[in-house]
Design a protein around this motif. Structure first.
Motif: not given
Length: 336
Positions: A70, A95, A106-107, A110-111, A114, A129, A142
């Motif tokens: 990410g 994604f 996944l979280s 994503v974080q 960010r 997605t 990605l």
């Protein structure tokens, strides 16, 4: 093309990648914006000078010392825009996720995206997605695209490279390649070895504001420093000579490379850049770079020469000159 099938090395960023682009992709899509073959396309829309870029990320493993897929995706796209002389503004995120992928991973990804976007001062404003059957993707891939505004008074292009210019490097090379290799093979390495993955747009803005005369910016990702220098030499039709003793490599990275049979000159970097500039501006540019967290180890590593055109030489420690060719195979596939 010597084979009728794609090989893993076609994604290395080296000679086979170059052949793939030149023989199949460019003839199909040839246009003025694409033909410059920079890290992003420079386009004009109703008088606005924009830069546009896209990239895909298939790094293995997904998480490695100093970063993850990410962070890599956001920083890579931001840096590609910055290398064109643009101020990055907006990104997309696509994604492709394998069935069975963990929500927790996944979280985490994503974080990380960010946080990287916040540091770079950009927004992820659109995306997509898709989920595919188990085994069709190795976890998650990605794709990110980005758009930015070109800075006024700048003209970043390989066509502006000419003999006599200094070549600057923003810091130590090989960190990302060794960090990914360590993560892939569960190697225990010193904590000082971590990916250099970072957004360079803040540093580039300071550089171009003070020294808009910069001819070229380029980040030596796939194929490493040697391959990137070859690309520029060939595009500009010039020779390049760099000093082995001037190229910074951390001792611990050099030790791992020696042990594993890698050449740090061909390892990917994700937070470094090359700069071509006329000598009268080099001292001021170094001062600015060394005052920034992502340029503290910046130095002059070589110069542009008249000949041999399209080739890169390395002046070795013992005084000879070794030809640095473009990467042919793939030291470490799926590096970004």
């Amino acid at each position: 093309m010597k084979s009728d099938r794609i090989q893993l090395a076609h994604g290395s960023g080296g000679k086979l990648s170059h052949d793939l682009v030149q023989e199949i992709i460019l003839p199909a899509f040839a246009n003025e914006a694409l033909s410059e073959l920079h890290d992003g396309a420079k386009i004009t829309v109703q008088g606005a000078r924009l830069a546009f870029t896209t990239d895909s990320y298939v790094v293995k493993p997904l998480f490695f010392p100093g970063g993850d897929i990410g962070k890599l995706a956001v920083c890579g796209t931001v840096n590609d825009l910055a290398m064109t002389g643009a101020l990055p503004l907006y990104l997309s995120a696509g994604f492709i996720i394998e069935e069975g992928f963990l929500f927790a991973d996944l979280s985490r990804i994503v974080q990380s995206m960010r946080a990287a976007a916040e540091e770079a001062g950009v927004m992820i404003v659109t995306g997509d997605t898709k989920v595919v059957e188990k085994g069709a993707v190795d976890g998650i891939y990605l794709n990110t695209a980005g758009i930015g505004m070109l800075m006024e008074g700048t003209d970043i292009s390989p066509t502006r490279v000419r003999p006599g210019q200094d070549i600057l490097l923003s810091g130590c090379i090989g960190d990302h390649g060794v960090a990914v290799m360590a993560g892939r093979h569960n190697m225990v390495l010193p904590h000082t070895i971590a990916s250099d993955c970072a957004p360079l747009n803040g540093l580039v803005k300071e550089m171009l504001t003070a020294v808009p005369q910069i001819a070229v910016l380029r980040d030596p990702t796939r194929g490493g420093l040697a391959t990137t220098l070859n690309e520029i030499a060939q595009q500009a039709g010039v020779g390049i000579l760099v000093e082995e003793t001037a190229i910074p490599v951390r001792p611990e990275v050099a030790a791992v490379c020696e042990m594993m049979g890698f050449d740090p000159l061909y390892l990917a970097n994700e937070g470094k850049m090359l700069i071509f500039i006329d000598p009268p501006y080099s001292a001021r540019l170094l001062e600015i770079m060394q005052g920034h967290p992502y340029g503290q180890e910046a130095r002059i590593i070589g110069r542009v020469t008249t000949a041999p055109a399209g080739q890169v030489g390395l002046k070795t420690v013992i005084g000879g000159v070794r030809l640095l060719d473009m990467l042919v195979g793939d030291q470490l596939p799926r590096i970004c």
